[in-house]
Write a protein that holds these residues in place. Structure first.
Motif, PDB file in Angstrom:
ATOM      1  N   ASP A  95     -73.205 -11.931 -14.941  1.00 60.68           N
ATOM      2  CA  ASP A  95     -72.672 -10.778 -14.215  1.00 60.68           C
ATOM      3  C   ASP A  95     -71.458 -10.189 -14.932  1.00 60.68           C
ATOM      4  OD1 ASP A  95     -70.418 -12.318 -13.498  1.00 60.68           O
ATOM      5  OD2 ASP A  95     -71.127 -12.686 -11.463  1.00 60.68           O
ATOM      6  N   THR A 149     -81.568  -8.437  -6.115  1.00 58.64           N
ATOM      7  CA  THR A 149     -80.924  -7.414  -6.951  1.00 58.64           C
ATOM      8  C   THR A 149     -81.749  -7.051  -8.180  1.00 58.64           C
ATOM      9  OG1 THR A 149     -79.714  -9.021  -8.294  1.00 58.64           O
ATOM     10  CG2 THR A 149     -78.637  -8.248  -6.256  1.00 58.64           C
ATOM     11  N   VAL A 188     -82.491  -9.349 -10.522  1.00 61.93           N
ATOM     12  CA  VAL A 188     -82.185 -10.326 -11.565  1.00 61.93           C
ATOM     13  C   VAL A 188     -83.404 -11.218 -11.840  1.00 61.93           C
ATOM     14  CG1 VAL A 188     -80.754 -12.336 -12.161  1.00 61.93           C
ATOM     15  CG2 VAL A 188     -79.715 -10.337 -11.101  1.00 61.93           C
ATOM     16  N   GLU A 205     -76.236 -15.254  -4.004  1.00 61.97           N
ATOM     17  CA  GLU A 205     -75.548 -13.966  -3.859  1.00 61.97           C
ATOM     18  C   GLU A 205     -76.117 -12.868  -4.761  1.00 61.97           C
ATOM     19  OE1 GLU A 205     -72.926 -16.572  -6.565  1.00 61.97           O
ATOM     20  OE2 GLU A 205     -74.183 -16.852  -4.790  1.00 61.97           O
ATOM     21  N   HIS A 206     -76.990 -13.227  -5.697  1.00 63.38           N
ATOM     22  CA  HIS A 206     -77.593 -12.242  -6.602  1.00 63.38           C
ATOM     23  C   HIS A 206     -79.085 -12.040  -6.326  1.00 63.38           C
ATOM     24  CE1 HIS A 206     -74.040 -11.755  -9.080  1.00 63.38           C
ATOM     25  NE2 HIS A 206     -73.863 -13.056  -8.987  1.00 63.38           N
ATOM     26  N   ARG A 207     -79.605 -12.682  -5.310  1.00 65.91           N
ATOM     27  CA  ARG A 207     -81.009 -12.515  -4.971  1.00 65.91           C
ATOM     28  C   ARG A 207     -81.242 -11.129  -4.377  1.00 65.91           C
ATOM     29  NH1 ARG A 207     -81.783 -18.611  -2.572  1.00 65.91           N
ATOM     30  NH2 ARG A 207     -81.472 -19.598  -4.613  1.00 65.91           N
TER      31      ARG A 207
END
Length: 162
Positions: free
Chosen positions: A70, A107, A109, A103-105
């Motif tokens: 990130d 998005t 990624v 917290e990045h699911r």
């Protein structure tokens, strides 16, 4: 998000995600004894051996571990495709692990990491032009993700205690 090959500078962040991957397997799927077994194996010795194995795999193919980093430089996700020399295990490319920090699911990624894995696998010389992975049938989120990419059940893995 920067998606790129893993380097040794990413080791701490990769390990934290590996822990999340392993603890998620233990907590979210299988019987009551699965979680404690997975947690118990995550010792400092296991960490050192696992990271050394990652280094060995990366030495063979520097793209076999791809990380998503990130804007703060934190490793947000990774995908680990075993090097082609291990392709004879399943006669195919083996997607060993794909994990994104909670917290990045959602998005994109995971999609970026999957595309990196598929690109790598397509370039491998393999007995069968196929990529395989082991996913627990109880992991609905992962099942839906892999279904979206056209993965289909191809056999069934069974296990027993030694």
């Amino acid at each position: 998000m920067n998606v790129r090959p893993y380097t040794a500078a990413d080791a701490d962040g990769l390990w934290e995600l590996k822990r999340g991957f392993e603890l998620g397997i233990g907590d979210e799927t299988g019987g009551e004894d699965k979680g404690p077994k997975y947690e118990a194996k995550l010792t400092d010795d296991y960490r050192e051996k696992w990271l050394a194995w990652v280094d060995d795999c990366v030495a063979e193919n520097d793209h076999c571990v791809t990380v998503a980093v990130d804007d703060d430089g934190e490793v947000a996700g990774y995908v680990f495709v075993l090097p082609a020399s291990l392709g004879f295990v399943w006669d195919a490319a083996v997607l060993n692990e794909l994990f994104v920090a909670p917290e990045h699911r959602g998005t994109g990624v995971a999609d970026d990491l999957m595309e990196a894995a598929l690109t790598l696998a397509r370039g491998m010389e393999l007995p069968l032009d196929r990529i395989v992975l082991d996913v627990d049938r109880e992991n609905d989120r992962a099942q839906a993700f892999y279904d979206r990419y056209g993965f289909e059940h191809w056999g069934e893995m069974v296990a027993r205690e030694l």
